[in-house]
Design a protein around this motif. Structure first.
Motif, short mmCIF file in Angstrom:
data_model
loop_
_atom_site.label_atom_id
_atom_site.label_comp_id
_atom_site.label_asym_id
_atom_site.label_seq_id
_atom_site.Cartn_x
_atom_site.Cartn_y
_atom_site.Cartn_z
N THR A 39 0.83 -1.19 0.07
CA THR A 39 -0.02 -0.02 0.17
C THR A 39 0.81 1.08 -0.02
O THR A 39 2.00 1.25 0.48
CB THR A 39 -1.03 0.07 1.16
N LYS A 41 0.82 5.10 0.66
CA LYS A 41 -0.12 6.39 1.02
C LYS A 41 0.97 7.41 1.22
O LYS A 41 2.10 7.28 1.66
CB LYS A 41 -0.58 6.09 2.39
N GLN A 93 -7.38 -5.14 -6.47
CA GLN A 93 -7.66 -4.82 -5.32
C GLN A 93 -9.02 -3.82 -5.55
O GLN A 93 -9.85 -3.90 -4.81
CB GLN A 93 -6.55 -3.54 -4.94
N TYR A 97 -12.58 -4.26 -4.00
CA TYR A 97 -13.21 -3.38 -3.23
C TYR A 97 -14.77 -2.97 -3.74
O TYR A 97 -15.58 -3.00 -2.72
CB TYR A 97 -12.50 -2.10 -3.30
N GLU A 118 -8.53 6.69 -0.42
CA GLU A 118 -8.10 6.66 0.88
C GLU A 118 -7.28 5.57 1.29
O GLU A 118 -6.70 5.27 2.13
CB GLU A 118 -9.18 6.73 1.88
N LEU A 119 -7.70 4.49 0.49
CA LEU A 119 -6.77 3.36 0.90
C LEU A 119 -5.39 3.11 0.22
O LEU A 119 -4.56 2.53 0.81
CB LEU A 119 -7.52 1.93 0.34
N ASP A 120 -5.41 3.72 -1.05
CA ASP A 120 -3.91 3.57 -1.57
C ASP A 120 -3.86 4.77 -2.58
O ASP A 120 -4.77 5.06 -3.44
CB ASP A 120 -3.66 2.18 -2.39
#
Length: 127
Positions: A39, A41, A93, A97, A118-120
């Motif tokens: 991930t 971020k 992914q 999701y 927001e996840l990646d």
């Protein structure tokens, strides 16, 4: 590696001649340590997958790179494979999701799910 570390001073785009001077053991070690399935971020905008894809010169392909330098042909192949792998990983992914969103919508008590972005950070702009 940040774009500023790879671009000639005062120029907005990568140039292979400059990149050639950066191909050292530290650079290769950074490539070895990269995990395209992690991930990502808090990335600077220039480090997001969409920005990296946009930085690649459209007129370059494996044969063109080979003409410039055989070493760059290898680097190009690694970069191309990493981008393809990362993109495919993100697509998987995204599918997972979307299934979670659908399952959540059918649940008796749906929960608020974060957005994909927001996840990646690399989910931004993913087709």
């Amino acid at each position: 590696m940040k774009k500023a570390e790879l671009s000639p001073k005062g120029k907005p785009n990568l140039e292979w001649e400059t990149l050639c001077t950066k191909l050292d053991s530290e650079f290769i070690d950074r490539i070895k340590q990269a995990d395209p399935a992690l991930t990502r971020k808090g990335l600077d905008p220039e480090l997001k997958l969409a920005a990296i894809k946009a930085m690649l010169p459209a007129e370059y392909a494996s044969e063109k790179v080979k003409e410039l330098s055989p070493a760059l042909e290898m680097l190009w192949a690694v970069l191309d494979a990493a981008i393809a792998y990362r993109t495919e990983y993100l697509m998987i992914q995204k599918a997972d999701y979307e299934k979670q969103v659908a399952d959540n919508a059918e649940a008796e008590e749906p929960v608020q799910l974060p957005s994909m972005e927001e996840l990646d950070d690399d989910m931004e702009g993913l087709a």
